[in-house]
Design a protein around this motif. Structure first.
Motif, PDB file in Angstrom:
ATOM      1  N   LEU A  73       0.781  -1.192   0.029  1.00 34.20           N
ATOM      2  CA  LEU A  73      -0.037  -0.003   0.108  1.00 34.20           C
ATOM      3  C   LEU A  73       0.786   1.315   0.043  1.00 34.20           C
ATOM      4  O   LEU A  73       0.262   2.331  -0.224  1.00 34.20           O
ATOM      5  CB  LEU A  73      -1.071   0.022   1.133  1.00 34.20           C
ATOM      6  N   LEU A  74       2.110   1.155   0.243  1.00 36.56           N
ATOM      7  CA  LEU A  74       2.798   2.390   0.377  1.00 36.56           C
ATOM      8  C   LEU A  74       3.064   3.010  -0.868  1.00 36.56           C
ATOM      9  O   LEU A  74       2.857   4.436  -0.975  1.00 36.56           O
ATOM     10  CB  LEU A  74       4.251   1.974   0.924  1.00 36.56           C
ATOM     11  N   PRO A  75       3.182   2.426  -2.011  1.00 42.71           N
ATOM     12  CA  PRO A  75       3.362   3.301  -3.406  1.00 42.71           C
ATOM     13  C   PRO A  75       1.927   3.773  -3.663  1.00 42.71           C
ATOM     14  O   PRO A  75       1.974   4.925  -4.306  1.00 42.71           O
ATOM     15  CB  PRO A  75       3.544   2.036  -4.469  1.00 42.71           C
ATOM     16  N   ALA A  76       0.800   3.441  -3.254  1.00 42.11           N
ATOM     17  CA  ALA A  76      -0.755   3.913  -3.450  1.00 42.11           C
ATOM     18  C   ALA A  76      -0.722   5.298  -2.556  1.00 42.11           C
ATOM     19  O   ALA A  76      -1.305   6.136  -3.051  1.00 42.11           O
ATOM     20  CB  ALA A  76      -1.560   2.831  -3.097  1.00 42.11           C
ATOM     21  N   LEU A  77       0.010   5.319  -1.287  1.00 50.64           N
ATOM     22  CA  LEU A  77      -0.239   6.334  -0.440  1.00 50.64           C
ATOM     23  C   LEU A  77       0.792   7.525  -0.774  1.00 50.64           C
ATOM     24  O   LEU A  77       0.454   8.520  -0.643  1.00 50.64           O
ATOM     25  CB  LEU A  77      -0.015   6.094   0.909  1.00 50.64           C
ATOM     26  N   PHE A  78       1.884   7.108  -1.523  1.00 47.07           N
ATOM     27  CA  PHE A  78       2.722   8.165  -1.918  1.00 47.07           C
ATOM     28  C   PHE A  78       3.217   8.119  -3.406  1.00 47.07           C
ATOM     29  O   PHE A  78       4.023   7.544  -4.058  1.00 47.07           O
ATOM     30  CB  PHE A  78       3.972   8.000  -1.138  1.00 47.07           C
ATOM     31  N   PRO A  79       2.153   8.355  -4.394  1.00 46.35           N
ATOM     32  CA  PRO A  79       2.416   8.009  -5.710  1.00 46.35           C
ATOM     33  C   PRO A  79       3.726   8.743  -6.319  1.00 46.35           C
ATOM     34  O   PRO A  79       4.148   8.231  -7.386  1.00 46.35           O
ATOM     35  CB  PRO A  79       1.117   8.334  -6.535  1.00 46.35           C
ATOM     36  N   ASN A  80       3.710  10.010  -6.179  1.00 44.88           N
ATOM     37  CA  ASN A  80       4.724  10.600  -6.752  1.00 44.88           C
ATOM     38  C   ASN A  80       6.228  10.302  -6.211  1.00 44.88           C
ATOM     39  O   ASN A  80       7.153  10.654  -7.045  1.00 44.88           O
ATOM     40  CB  ASN A  80       4.682  12.009  -6.569  1.00 44.88           C
TER      41      ASN A  80
END
Length: 84
Positions: A21-28
Motif C-alpha cells: 500500500l505504500l506506493p499507493a499512499l505516495f504515488p509521486n
C-alpha cells in the motif's frame, strides 16, 4: 510455539499489506526516485573516462544490511518478550 507462529504469520501479513500500500499512499515518490536513478545513471555514463571500464558498478550495502539485521533482531526479541 503456536503463539509465536500466529504472531509471525500476522506480522508477515501486516508487513506485506503495508509494503504493497505504500506506493499507493505516495504515488509521486516512485516517479521521483525513478527520475533520480535515471539522472545518476546518465551522469555515471557521461563521466566514464575509460570506455573499457564496466558499465555496471556493483554495490554491496553491508552497513545497511548490518543495521537492518540488528534492528530486526531487537524488534523480534522485544515482541517475543512482550508476548510472554
Amino acid at each position: 510455539m503456536t503463539n509465536f507462529l500466529l504472531i509471525s504469520l500476522i506480522g508477515s501479513i501486516v508487513l506485506t499489506v503495508a509494503l504493497n500500500l505504500l506506493p499507493a499512499l505516495f504515488p509521486n515518490t516512485a516517479a521521483k526516485a525513478e527520475r533520480k536513478i535515471l539522472e545518476s545513471v546518465q551522469k555515471t555514463h557521461d563521466n566514464r573516462a575509460d570506455p573499457n571500464t564496466p558499465k555496471v558498478r556493483i554495490l554491496f550495502p553491508w552497513k545497511a544490511m548490518l543495521l537492518i539485521s540488528i534492528g530486526l533482531t531487537v524488534a523480534v526479541n522485544i515482541v517475543g518478550f512482550m508476548a510472554r
